[in-house]
Design a protein around this motif. Structure first.
Motif, PDB file in Angstrom:
ATOM      1  N   ALA A  57      -6.981  -1.549  -0.112  1.00 39.16           N
ATOM      2  CA  ALA A  57      -5.665  -1.152   0.397  1.00 39.16           C
ATOM      3  C   ALA A  57      -5.545  -1.332   1.905  1.00 39.16           C
ATOM      4  CB  ALA A  57      -5.388   0.303   0.028  1.00 39.16           C
ATOM      5  N   PHE A  58      -6.620  -1.056   2.655  1.00 38.95           N
ATOM      6  CA  PHE A  58      -6.439  -0.908   4.108  1.00 38.95           C
ATOM      7  C   PHE A  58      -7.163  -1.934   4.964  1.00 38.95           C
ATOM      8  CE2 PHE A  58      -6.208   3.602   2.447  1.00 38.95           C
ATOM      9  CZ  PHE A  58      -4.823   3.587   2.350  1.00 38.95           C
ATOM     10  N   PHE A  59      -8.237  -2.550   4.464  1.00 37.81           N
ATOM     11  CA  PHE A  59      -8.943  -3.515   5.317  1.00 37.81           C
ATOM     12  C   PHE A  59      -8.008  -4.690   5.602  1.00 37.81           C
ATOM     13  CE2 PHE A  59     -13.719  -2.386   4.583  1.00 37.81           C
ATOM     14  CZ  PHE A  59     -13.437  -1.059   4.853  1.00 37.81           C
ATOM     15  N   SER A  60      -8.250  -5.372   6.682  1.00 31.81           N
ATOM     16  CA  SER A  60      -7.342  -6.422   7.175  1.00 31.81           C
ATOM     17  C   SER A  60      -5.928  -5.848   7.355  1.00 31.81           C
ATOM     18  CB  SER A  60      -7.297  -7.634   6.250  1.00 31.81           C
ATOM     19  OG  SER A  60      -8.573  -8.204   6.136  1.00 31.81           O
ATOM     20  N   THR A  61      -5.859  -4.524   7.628  1.00 32.21           N
ATOM     21  CA  THR A  61      -4.584  -3.828   7.873  1.00 32.21           C
ATOM     22  C   THR A  61      -3.647  -3.973   6.668  1.00 32.21           C
ATOM     23  OG1 THR A  61      -4.968  -4.592  10.158  1.00 32.21           O
ATOM     24  CG2 THR A  61      -2.984  -3.311   9.792  1.00 32.21           C
ATOM     25  N   GLY A  62      -4.216  -4.173   5.490  1.00 31.40           N
ATOM     26  CA  GLY A  62      -3.386  -4.319   4.279  1.00 31.40           C
ATOM     27  C   GLY A  62      -2.607  -5.622   4.236  1.00 31.40           C
ATOM     28  N   GLN A  63      -2.896  -6.531   5.160  1.00 29.28           N
ATOM     29  CA  GLN A  63      -2.112  -7.772   5.270  1.00 29.28           C
ATOM     30  C   GLN A  63      -2.759  -8.886   4.436  1.00 29.28           C
ATOM     31  OE1 GLN A  63      -0.185  -6.938   9.663  1.00 29.28           O
ATOM     32  NE2 GLN A  63      -2.129  -7.964   9.624  1.00 29.28           N
ATOM     33  N   ARG A  64      -2.950  -8.593   3.162  1.00 28.17           N
ATOM     34  CA  ARG A  64      -3.535  -9.574   2.243  1.00 28.17           C
ATOM     35  C   ARG A  64      -2.671  -9.611   0.991  1.00 28.17           C
ATOM     36  NH1 ARG A  64      -9.882  -7.812   2.196  1.00 28.17           N
ATOM     37  NH2 ARG A  64      -9.002  -5.750   1.900  1.00 28.17           N
ATOM     38  N   CYS A  65      -2.422 -10.806   0.503  1.00 28.99           N
ATOM     39  CA  CYS A  65      -1.615 -10.888  -0.722  1.00 28.99           C
ATOM     40  C   CYS A  65      -2.372 -10.283  -1.899  1.00 28.99           C
ATOM     41  CB  CYS A  65      -1.211 -12.332  -0.999  1.00 28.99           C
ATOM     42  SG  CYS A  65      -2.587 -13.455  -1.115  1.00 28.99           S
ATOM     43  N   THR A  66      -3.688 -10.099  -1.743  1.00 27.59           N
ATOM     44  CA  THR A  66      -4.517  -9.501  -2.790  1.00 27.59           C
ATOM     45  C   THR A  66      -4.730  -8.002  -2.575  1.00 27.59           C
ATOM     46  OG1 THR A  66      -6.331 -10.301  -1.426  1.00 27.59           O
ATOM     47  CG2 THR A  66      -5.829 -11.581  -3.411  1.00 27.59           C
ATOM     48  N   ILE A  93       4.755  -4.712   0.613  1.00 25.91           N
ATOM     49  CA  ILE A  93       4.948  -4.154   1.963  1.00 25.91           C
ATOM     50  C   ILE A  93       4.178  -4.992   2.980  1.00 25.91           C
ATOM     51  CG2 ILE A  93       4.620  -2.106   3.415  1.00 25.91           C
ATOM     52  CD1 ILE A  93       5.004  -0.401   0.857  1.00 25.91           C
ATOM     53  N   PHE A  94       2.981  -5.386   2.650  1.00 24.01           N
ATOM     54  CA  PHE A  94       2.116  -6.213   3.503  1.00 24.01           C
ATOM     55  C   PHE A  94       1.652  -5.459   4.744  1.00 24.01           C
ATOM     56  CE2 PHE A  94       0.779 -10.602   4.804  1.00 24.01           C
ATOM     57  CZ  PHE A  94       0.254 -10.946   3.568  1.00 24.01           C
ATOM     58  N   GLY A  95       1.356  -4.189   4.533  1.00 19.97           N
ATOM     59  CA  GLY A  95       0.825  -3.353   5.609  1.00 19.97           C
ATOM     60  C   GLY A  95      -0.172  -2.377   5.011  1.00 19.97           C
ATOM     61  N   PRO A  96      -0.711  -1.461   5.836  1.00 24.38           N
ATOM     62  CA  PRO A  96      -1.766  -0.548   5.358  1.00 24.38           C
ATOM     63  C   PRO A  96      -1.187   0.634   4.577  1.00 24.38           C
ATOM     64  CG  PRO A  96      -1.315  -0.141   7.665  1.00 24.38           C
ATOM     65  CD  PRO A  96      -0.410  -1.266   7.269  1.00 24.38           C
ATOM     66  N   CYS A  97      -0.520   0.354   3.473  1.00 26.34           N
ATOM     67  CA  CYS A  97       0.183   1.381   2.707  1.00 26.34           C
ATOM     68  C   CYS A  97      -0.106   1.171   1.218  1.00 26.34           C
ATOM     69  CB  CYS A  97       1.703   1.245   2.872  1.00 26.34           C
ATOM     70  SG  CYS A  97       2.272   1.170   4.580  1.00 26.34           S
TER      71      CYS A  97
END
Ligand SMILES: NC(=O)C1=CN([C@@H]2O[C@H](COP(=O)(O)OP(=O)(O)OC[C@H]3O[C@@H](n4cnc5c(N)ncnc54)[C@H](OP(=O)(O)O)[C@@H]3O)[C@@H](O)[C@H]2O)C=CC1
Ligand SMILES: O=C(O)CCC(=O)C(=O)O
Length: 481
Positions: free
Chosen positions: A277-286, A384-388
């Protein structure tokens, strides 16, 4: 306009060209830090690049596999040797933490080396005809000139996993990276140029999606388009490619479920969810953005996850203590914060998610959990593409599976369980291109297929030997002696 010597130019036909203008590449951890100035080009540069690629295609498509192998191997080897330095550039331009950025650079190096080998292994089929005396031979030929359009969230790995197979299969390339992160794509261009890539075989055009991207997709000299990014842009590109009857490959968003069953190992589940959910600031399509948790483990899981989440250190990507870097830019941060506000009206409770101020101008946000969320809520349905991440409580395995599949997306799906029966059934029935058991939904190998189902992907898979499906055209030849 900057002095030409200070601008990182586009690579077109083997020459570094300044473009119409230039843009600063800004560090999201500290916006006072300018990574460099990069050319900013529009339609004229795209025309030049496509012309150069078309001119280079006959010779490159006829060049033997040894030449292609040697080029890709040299680029991969140098990426690996310089992974710390290039990883630092990546961390500065995108905001990924240094270990993540160095890891991504190493992955890009491995990708180039893997496809160096694939250049040698590209093969066809000889089959018997159903008619006596006739031979049938199936071969793979390059598609032609391919347009590669890449996002900001994996600025070196995604350009690598599109460029390397394209070149290995004998295509010429025009790459347009995201305007937020041109630096790593520029490094790939530098390495290809340095290691003898013939002029026009690989071209880099930096500029906006609206100008350079649109011009590239609709250019009559392009034979195929490979895109990674948002579902909205993907839909536009699919429509354009449909009208122009050109081959297209799209990798878009996800709303990836991670199921946690009562019989899961609690620590394994919490670690997989913190990572996903949170690594890479949640900016992963996976990213794991829907945590679907069975009622028996729910409260203990939430308590442990919240504790783990609060302990994550958010900070400057270059700071060794940081575990979560900044959000990529102000627009993405505003979008994330608006989803956190929405969750306050949709979920039972929101933990975290606030904007942080570590004393420097950057785009920092605390990771967020939306507790007691419903799967039909907008925050559980939209990427969302963030740490959420949303936490959705379910009764049993059947409800968990149905909830996991109740989404328009189908990229990655995970399950944490000690039950072989449930793990096997989930692997079989998850409507996703990738399934993870007792592992985060994000973080994939470089040598096996990557891609999804439903609204997440269109066209053949990327990566591994499956990449050849997109980057080659199959020819069936019949002959009679
Ligand atoms: N699945 C994934 O891996 C990714 C998903 N996203 C999702 O997309 C959202 C928005 O991010 P964003 O960067 O704007 O994503 P986009 O889809 O807009 O951008 C991806 C790439 O496409 C280019 N592009 C944009 N518009 C066009 C167009 N009309 N024709 C051709 N190319 C175009 C972009 O250029 P430029 O950046 O220069 O405008 C960029 O290179 C994120 O919040 C996230 O939800 C984003 C990135 C990756
Ligand atoms: O999870 C990964 O390793 C890859 C993710 C990815 O490709 C993406 O977010 O675009």
């Amino acid at each position: 306009m900057k002095d030409m010597n200070d601008i990182h130019g586009n690579l077109i036909g083997g020459a570094w060209l300044p473009g119409d203008d230039c843009r600063p590449n800004v560090n999201p951890s500290d916006t006072r830090d300018i990574v460099g100035h990069y050319a900013w080009a529009g339609g004229a540069a795209v025309d030049q690049a496509v012309d150069a690629a078309r001119a280079a295609f006959p010779a490159w498509s006829a060049a033997g596999p040894q030449v292609r192998h040697d080029l890709l191997d040299a680029v991969g080897t140098e990426l690996l040797a310089r992974k710390d330095e290039i990883g630092r550039l990546l961390a500065r331009e995108e905001g990924k933490t240094l270990p993540e950025a160095v890891g991504e650079t190493a992955r890009a190096g491995q990708i180039f080396r893997f496809f160096a080998g694939e250049a040698l292994r590209l093969s066809g089929d000889a089959q018997q005809s159903v008619r006596p005396g006739i031979e049938v031979c199936v071969t793979r030929e390059p598609v032609g000139v391919v347009a590669l359009i890449t996002p900001w969230n994996f600025p070196v790995a995604i350009p690598a996993w599109k460029t390397a197979p394209a070149l290995a299969c004998g295509n010429c390339v025009v790459l347009k990276p995201a305007e937020l992160t041109p630096g790593c794509a520029h490094v790939i261009a530098q390495l290809l140029h340095k290691h003898g890539c013939p002029p026009g075989v690989f071209n880099l055009v930096m500029g906006s999606g609206a100008a350079a991207g649109e011009a590239l997709v609709s250019h009559p000299g392009i034979d195929a388009v490979s895109f990674t990014g948002s579902a909205a842009t993907g839909a536009r590109i699919a429509a354009a490619c449909g009208t122009l009857r050109r081959k297209v490959q799209l990798e878009m968003g996800g709303k990836n479920p991670m199921v946690v069953l009562d019989d899961a190992d609690l620590d394994t589940a919490v670690q997989a969810c913190l990572n996903g959910a949170f690594f890479s600031t949640g900016q992963r399509c996976t990213a794991s953005s829907r945590l679907i948790v069975q009622k028996g483990i729910h409260d203990a899981f939430v308590e442990s996850l919240c504790r783990g989440m609060r302990a994550l250190r958010v900070g400057d990507a270059l700071d060794a203590a940081s575990q979560i870097g900044p959000v990529v830019d102000q627009r993405q941060l505003d979008s994330n914060l608006s989803y956190v506000d929405l969750a306050r009206t949709e979920a039972a409770e929101v933990v975290g998610g606030e904007r942080l101020d570590p004393g420097k101008p950057g785009f920092y946000q605390a990771p967020a959990l939306f507790l007691g969320a419903a799967n039909k809520a907008r925050t559980s349905r939209e990427e969302i593409f963030g740490p959420c991440a949303s936490v959705i409580r379910v009764e049993d395995f059947d409800e968990a599976l149905a909830t996991a599949n109740d989404t328009e997306f189908g990229l990655s799906a995970g399950i944490c369980t000690g039950s072989l029966k449930h793990a096997s059934e989930f692997r079989r029935r998850a409507e996703a291109g990738m399934v993870m058991v007792n592992l985060p939904t994000a973080g994939v190998d470089y040598h096996v297929p990557f891609g999804g189902r439903k609204a997440s992907s269109l066209g053949p898979r990327e990566q591994g030997r499956y990449a050849a499906e997109f980057y080659t055209a199959v020819k069936t030849a019949y002959s009679q002696a």
